[in-house]
Scaffold this motif. Structure first.
Motif, mmCIF file in Angstrom:
data_model
loop_
_atom_site.group_PDB
_atom_site.id
_atom_site.type_symbol
_atom_site.label_atom_id
_atom_site.label_comp_id
_atom_site.label_asym_id
_atom_site.label_seq_id
_atom_site.Cartn_x
_atom_site.Cartn_y
_atom_site.Cartn_z
ATOM 1 N N LEU A 77 53.584 39.812 48.435
ATOM 2 C CA LEU A 77 52.305 40.025 47.779
ATOM 3 C C LEU A 77 51.270 39.096 48.393
ATOM 4 N N PRO A 78 50.072 39.593 48.681
ATOM 5 C CA PRO A 78 49.028 38.718 49.232
ATOM 6 C C PRO A 78 48.593 37.654 48.221
ATOM 7 N N ALA A 79 48.173 36.517 48.716
ATOM 8 C CA ALA A 79 47.595 35.496 47.844
ATOM 9 C C ALA A 79 46.420 36.103 47.093
ATOM 10 N N GLY A 80 46.293 35.745 45.829
ATOM 11 C CA GLY A 80 45.199 36.263 45.017
ATOM 12 C C GLY A 80 45.523 37.512 44.237
ATOM 13 N N SER A 81 46.720 38.079 44.435
ATOM 14 C CA SER A 81 47.092 39.295 43.716
ATOM 15 C C SER A 81 47.098 39.039 42.213
ATOM 16 N N VAL A 82 46.411 39.901 41.474
ATOM 17 C CA VAL A 82 46.317 39.779 40.015
ATOM 18 C C VAL A 82 47.284 40.774 39.386
ATOM 19 N N GLY A 83 48.201 40.275 38.574
ATOM 20 C CA GLY A 83 49.237 41.147 38.031
ATOM 21 C C GLY A 83 49.380 41.078 36.531
ATOM 22 N N ILE A 84 50.097 42.057 36.005
ATOM 23 C CA ILE A 84 50.427 42.128 34.580
ATOM 24 C C ILE A 84 51.931 42.291 34.445
ATOM 25 N N ALA A 85 52.516 41.557 33.497
ATOM 26 C CA ALA A 85 53.930 41.705 33.155
ATOM 27 C C ALA A 85 54.045 41.551 31.643
ATOM 28 N N GLU A 86 54.325 42.670 30.969
ATOM 29 C CA GLU A 86 54.351 42.693 29.509
ATOM 30 C C GLU A 86 52.988 42.249 28.968
ATOM 31 N N ARG A 87 52.949 41.210 28.117
ATOM 32 C CA ARG A 87 51.694 40.755 27.518
ATOM 33 C C ARG A 87 51.112 39.552 28.259
ATOM 34 N N GLN A 88 51.552 39.334 29.499
ATOM 35 C CA GLN A 88 51.035 38.226 30.295
ATOM 36 C C GLN A 88 50.349 38.746 31.555
ATOM 37 N N THR A 89 49.407 37.956 32.065
ATOM 38 C CA THR A 89 48.762 38.253 33.333
ATOM 39 C C THR A 89 48.744 36.979 34.161
ATOM 40 N N ALA A 90 48.562 37.125 35.466
ATOM 41 C CA ALA A 90 48.606 35.953 36.346
ATOM 42 C C ALA A 90 47.997 36.307 37.692
ATOM 43 N N VAL A 91 47.670 35.266 38.457
ATOM 44 C CA VAL A 91 47.198 35.413 39.832
ATOM 45 C C VAL A 91 48.198 34.710 40.742
ATOM 46 N N TYR A 92 48.725 35.417 41.722
ATOM 47 C CA TYR A 92 49.627 34.789 42.689
ATOM 48 C C TYR A 92 48.798 33.883 43.599
ATOM 49 N N PRO A 93 49.000 32.560 43.548
ATOM 50 C CA PRO A 93 48.158 31.647 44.321
ATOM 51 C C PRO A 93 48.456 31.644 45.820
ATOM 52 N N GLN A 94 49.643 32.091 46.193
ATOM 53 C CA GLN A 94 50.031 32.126 47.595
ATOM 54 C C GLN A 94 50.782 33.429 47.866
ATOM 55 N N GLN A 95 50.898 33.787 49.135
ATOM 56 C CA GLN A 95 51.703 34.954 49.478
ATOM 57 C C GLN A 95 53.145 34.713 49.067
ATOM 58 N N SER A 96 53.728 35.679 48.370
ATOM 59 C CA SER A 96 55.096 35.497 47.899
ATOM 60 C C SER A 96 55.659 36.833 47.433
ATOM 61 N N PRO A 97 56.975 36.910 47.238
ATOM 62 C CA PRO A 97 57.547 38.093 46.587
ATOM 63 C C PRO A 97 57.068 38.131 45.137
ATOM 64 N N GLY A 98 57.134 39.306 44.521
ATOM 65 C CA GLY A 98 56.731 39.372 43.129
ATOM 66 C C GLY A 98 56.958 40.739 42.526
ATOM 67 N N GLY A 99 57.236 40.764 41.236
ATOM 68 C CA GLY A 99 57.531 42.015 40.559
ATOM 69 C C GLY A 99 56.522 42.423 39.510
ATOM 70 N N TRP A 100 55.372 41.736 39.452
ATOM 71 C CA TRP A 100 54.372 42.093 38.449
ATOM 72 C C TRP A 100 53.587 43.317 38.909
ATOM 73 N N GLN A 101 52.958 44.005 37.957
ATOM 74 C CA GLN A 101 52.118 45.166 38.249
ATOM 75 C C GLN A 101 50.763 44.669 38.765
ATOM 76 N N ILE A 102 50.461 44.946 40.035
ATOM 77 C CA ILE A 102 49.265 44.401 40.672
ATOM 78 C C ILE A 102 48.086 45.350 40.504
ATOM 79 N N ILE A 103 47.003 44.827 39.918
ATOM 80 C CA ILE A 103 45.837 45.662 39.625
ATOM 81 C C ILE A 103 44.563 45.208 40.343
ATOM 82 N N GLY A 104 44.609 44.104 41.068
ATOM 83 C CA GLY A 104 43.414 43.623 41.756
ATOM 84 C C GLY A 104 43.713 42.379 42.555
ATOM 85 N N ASN A 105 42.646 41.765 43.073
ATOM 86 C CA ASN A 105 42.822 40.550 43.870
ATOM 87 C C ASN A 105 41.676 39.586 43.628
#
Length: 235
Positions: A163-191
């Motif tokens: 996932l590119p750095a900055g990816s904004v995701g949702i997982a259940e009732r939580q959201t987060a921004v991936y600060p660095q490039q990394s693997p990830g399983g959240w639903q990505i809706i923006g950057n």
């Protein structure tokens, strides 16, 4: 609220402030962590806040566990008094986000699953005020709660490898921004084009447990101007 203490080792103990994830609880945990660091600078080695608790590492030759527990209860009582009198202040961090399928490959499917238009998903996500409940998984990765139940979505069955750095995701009732490039399983809706982790900077991340975060939608042009990059290869 009754605090619960649990010994972990001769130099560690956990203080539980609750049993379930709650944004208001995160604020209390953050305030208690700050108060303890200030009140016991030579007795505490580390204070680690989490969703419902604080992990305390202490010097056993400088403070006993019983003395530590009394100090925690004293600081907590002071905080309760300050909150009741309205003396506490909250800081809100605003993060810019480009919501689009070219940087958010799960946006279309999430909207369809929720029975909403993509614009509605963006509006719902960006109008909510979130609280940093924990920091972990990766440096600078902040778990934000709570996502509106209308757009809550489970993690992907198969995580992405990159996932590119900055990816904004949702997982259940939580959201987060991936600060660095990394693997990830959240639903990505923006950057988010803002740098959220820099080991050469102090502090290295803008996030603190208990602080509030909101997202501000960007146009494609604004995203590019701020240094954002379109991801052409989702793996």
């Amino acid at each position: 609220m009754t605090l619960r203490f649990e010994p972990v080792s001769e130099t560690h103990c956990i203080v539980y402030l609750g049993e379930a994830i709650d944004p208001s609880l995160a604020e209390s945990i953050a305030a208690l962590a700050k108060a303890l660091r200030a009140a016991l600078p030579s007795a505490l080695v580390e204070v680690v806040p989490s969703y419902t608790s604080l992990l305390l590492e202490f010097h056993p030759l400088r403070i006993s566990r019983k003395q530590l527990e009394r100090a925690v209860l004293e600081q907590y009582a002071l905080l309760q008094s300050s909150q009741a009198s309205g003396q506490t202040q909250q800081h809100t961090l605003t993060l810019p986000v480009y919501y689009h399928s070219e940087v958010g490959p799960d946006l279309d499917d999430l909207a369809a699953s929720a029975g909403l238009a993509k614009e509605q998903v963006v509006e719902i996500h960006s109008q909510q005020i979130y609280t940093v409940c924990a920091i972990g998984f990766a440096p600078g990765f902040a778990f934000l709660a709570s996502v509106d139940e209308r757009i809550a979505a489970p993690r992907r069955a198969t995580p992405r490898l990159k996932l590119p750095a900055g990816s904004v995701g949702i997982a259940e009732r939580q959201t987060a921004v991936y600060p660095q490039q990394s693997p990830g399983g959240w639903q990505i809706i923006g950057n988010c084009p803002q740098l959220l982790f820099d080991p050469k900077h102090s502090p290295m991340s803008p996030f603190e447990v208990g602080m509030q975060v909101r997202f501000e939608p960007l146009s494609r042009e604004q995203f590019i101007e701020l240094g954002g990059q379109i991801c052409l290869d989702w793996k």
